[in-house]
Every structure is written in structure tokens, then in C-alpha cells.
Motif scaffolding. Structure first.
Motif, PDB file in Angstrom:
ATOM      1  N   PRO A  27      37.858  40.671  46.306  1.00 49.87           N
ATOM      2  CA  PRO A  27      37.721  39.837  45.107  1.00 49.87           C
ATOM      3  C   PRO A  27      38.311  40.464  43.850  1.00 49.87           C
ATOM      4  CG  PRO A  27      35.594  40.749  45.756  1.00 49.87           C
ATOM      5  CD  PRO A  27      36.569  41.086  46.844  1.00 49.87           C
ATOM      6  N   ASP A  28      38.281  41.798  43.757  1.00 48.93           N
ATOM      7  CA  ASP A  28      38.805  42.472  42.562  1.00 48.93           C
ATOM      8  C   ASP A  28      40.322  42.376  42.443  1.00 48.93           C
ATOM      9  OD1 ASP A  28      38.718  44.143  44.867  1.00 48.93           O
ATOM     10  OD2 ASP A  28      39.132  45.896  43.612  1.00 48.93           O
ATOM     11  N   GLN A  29      41.026  42.091  43.558  1.00 46.79           N
ATOM     12  CA  GLN A  29      42.483  41.943  43.531  1.00 46.79           C
ATOM     13  C   GLN A  29      42.918  40.478  43.606  1.00 46.79           C
ATOM     14  OE1 GLN A  29      44.582  44.601  46.192  1.00 46.79           O
ATOM     15  NE2 GLN A  29      42.978  46.136  46.020  1.00 46.79           N
ATOM     16  N   SER A  30      41.948  39.575  43.731  1.00 49.47           N
ATOM     17  CA  SER A  30      42.232  38.152  43.865  1.00 49.47           C
ATOM     18  C   SER A  30      42.034  37.441  42.537  1.00 49.47           C
ATOM     19  CB  SER A  30      41.300  37.541  44.920  1.00 49.47           C
ATOM     20  OG  SER A  30      41.506  38.162  46.174  1.00 49.47           O
ATOM     21  N   ASP A  31      42.768  36.337  42.358  1.00 52.75           N
ATOM     22  CA  ASP A  31      42.646  35.535  41.142  1.00 52.75           C
ATOM     23  C   ASP A  31      42.899  34.074  41.502  1.00 52.75           C
ATOM     24  OD1 ASP A  31      42.821  34.291  38.678  1.00 52.75           O
ATOM     25  OD2 ASP A  31      44.169  35.782  37.808  1.00 52.75           O
ATOM     26  N   GLU A  32      41.825  33.288  41.543  1.00 56.54           N
ATOM     27  CA  GLU A  32      41.944  31.879  41.936  1.00 56.54           C
ATOM     28  C   GLU A  32      42.852  31.088  40.999  1.00 56.54           C
ATOM     29  OE1 GLU A  32      38.421  29.717  43.134  1.00 56.54           O
ATOM     30  OE2 GLU A  32      37.420  31.617  43.595  1.00 56.54           O
ATOM     31  N   SER A  33      42.971  31.496  39.741  1.00 51.62           N
ATOM     32  CA  SER A  33      43.776  30.742  38.788  1.00 51.62           C
ATOM     33  C   SER A  33      45.281  30.893  39.046  1.00 51.62           C
ATOM     34  CB  SER A  33      43.438  31.166  37.352  1.00 51.62           C
ATOM     35  OG  SER A  33      43.840  32.506  37.130  1.00 51.62           O
ATOM     36  N   GLU A  34      45.711  31.946  39.766  1.00 52.09           N
ATOM     37  CA  GLU A  34      47.154  32.148  40.004  1.00 52.09           C
ATOM     38  C   GLU A  34      47.772  31.173  41.009  1.00 52.09           C
ATOM     39  OE1 GLU A  34      48.790  35.997  40.377  1.00 52.09           O
ATOM     40  OE2 GLU A  34      47.296  36.886  39.075  1.00 52.09           O
ATOM     41  N   PRO A  35      47.367  30.763  42.113  1.00 51.41           N
ATOM     42  CA  PRO A  35      46.294  31.324  42.942  1.00 51.41           C
ATOM     43  C   PRO A  35      46.792  32.530  43.749  1.00 51.41           C
ATOM     44  CG  PRO A  35      47.194  29.405  44.025  1.00 51.41           C
ATOM     45  CD  PRO A  35      47.934  29.569  42.716  1.00 51.41           C
ATOM     46  N   ARG A  36      45.907  33.505  43.888  1.00 51.51           N
ATOM     47  CA  ARG A  36      46.205  34.724  44.653  1.00 51.51           C
ATOM     48  C   ARG A  36      44.902  35.192  45.283  1.00 51.51           C
ATOM     49  NH1 ARG A  36      49.659  39.222  45.086  1.00 51.51           N
ATOM     50  NH2 ARG A  36      48.595  41.222  45.089  1.00 51.51           N
TER      51      ARG A  36
END
Length: 137
Positions: A27-36
């Protein structure tokens, strides 16, 4: 079920080589807004045969939830071409980003022994956001 099966929920055995995989969402390397969405996966390659084996190359088929397929192939794993003695194992950890909150990975390792070259199957495994239900057992 053994302790190793709990640690590595996915496994496949071919030509005396067992490949085990344990994916983990990051989760610390993920970003739903990118999405990534990013996962690590711990791989253990075990030699249950009677000959020393060497891993030469890898082939991965990575499929996201939208059906987009990416092929990743090349020499070795994490810059190494490990030699694994009978009864031995080689472990490594790598990672995979996706643009969707789930997907799958599968493939094979190109290996050799004194008896010749062969492919060791990498089991299909699920990359699943913790809020979703896995679809591969």
C-alpha cells in the motif's frame, strides 16, 4: 497443509524443481489516484532432483484486471543465474506494478542440468488488492 504451504500459497513442480510464490500488496507504494497498484512477490526455487540445476532465464505473463497482458523476459532473476544443488533452494523478492487493483502472473524459468535444458513452471498466482477476493487458488 504444511507451514511452507502457508508461507508460499502458490506452487508448481516440474522436472524435480518446485517453484513457490508468496505475493504481497504494497500500500505504501500504491496510489489509486494514478492508478498504480504495487505488489512484491517472494519466490523460492527448490531443487528436489538428483542433479545440480542452474536458472538461466525467465518468462513472465502478467495480466491486469482489464485483460491487458505484458510479457517480461530476460536473463536470470534479479541479476543472478543461481546454481542450486540437490536439496537446495534459492530465494528472491521482486515486484510488479499494475494499473488495476488485481491481476495475475505466471510463467517459467529456463533451467539446465547435466541432463539438458528444461522449463520449470512458475505457478499462476493472484495479485489482489486487500479489499478484493482472490480468484486463483
Amino acid at each position: 497443509m504444511t507451514a511452507i504451504d502457508l508461507i508460499f500459497p502458490y506452487s508448481a513442480t516440474s522436472h524435480g524443481v518446485t517453484v513457490r510464490v508468496a505475493p504481497r500488496f504494497l500500500p505504501d507504494q500504491s496510489d489509486e489516484s494514478e492508478p498504480r497498484f504495487v505488489w512484491s512477490y517472494h519466490v523460492r526455487v527448490e531443487n528436489h532432483g538428483g542433479e545440480t540445476v542452474q536458472l538461466h532465464d525467465r518468462f513472465w505473463r502478467i495480466t491486469d484486471a482489464d485483460g491487458h497482458v505484458e510479457i517480461a523476459e530476460g536473463p536470470g532473476v534479479i541479476g543472478q543465474t543461481p546454481v542450486i544443488e540437490p536439496g537446495g533452494a534459492f530465494d528472491y523478492v521482486s515486484g510488479c506494478p499494475l494499473a488495476t487493483p488485481s491481476g495475475t502472473m505466471e510463467g517459467h524459468y529456463g533451467m539446465s542440468s547435466d541432463s539438458g535444458r528444461f522449463d520449470a513452471a512458475i505457478p499462476a498466482f493472484a495479485l489482489v488488492h486487500p479489499t478484493l477476493k482472490p480468484s486463483i487458488n
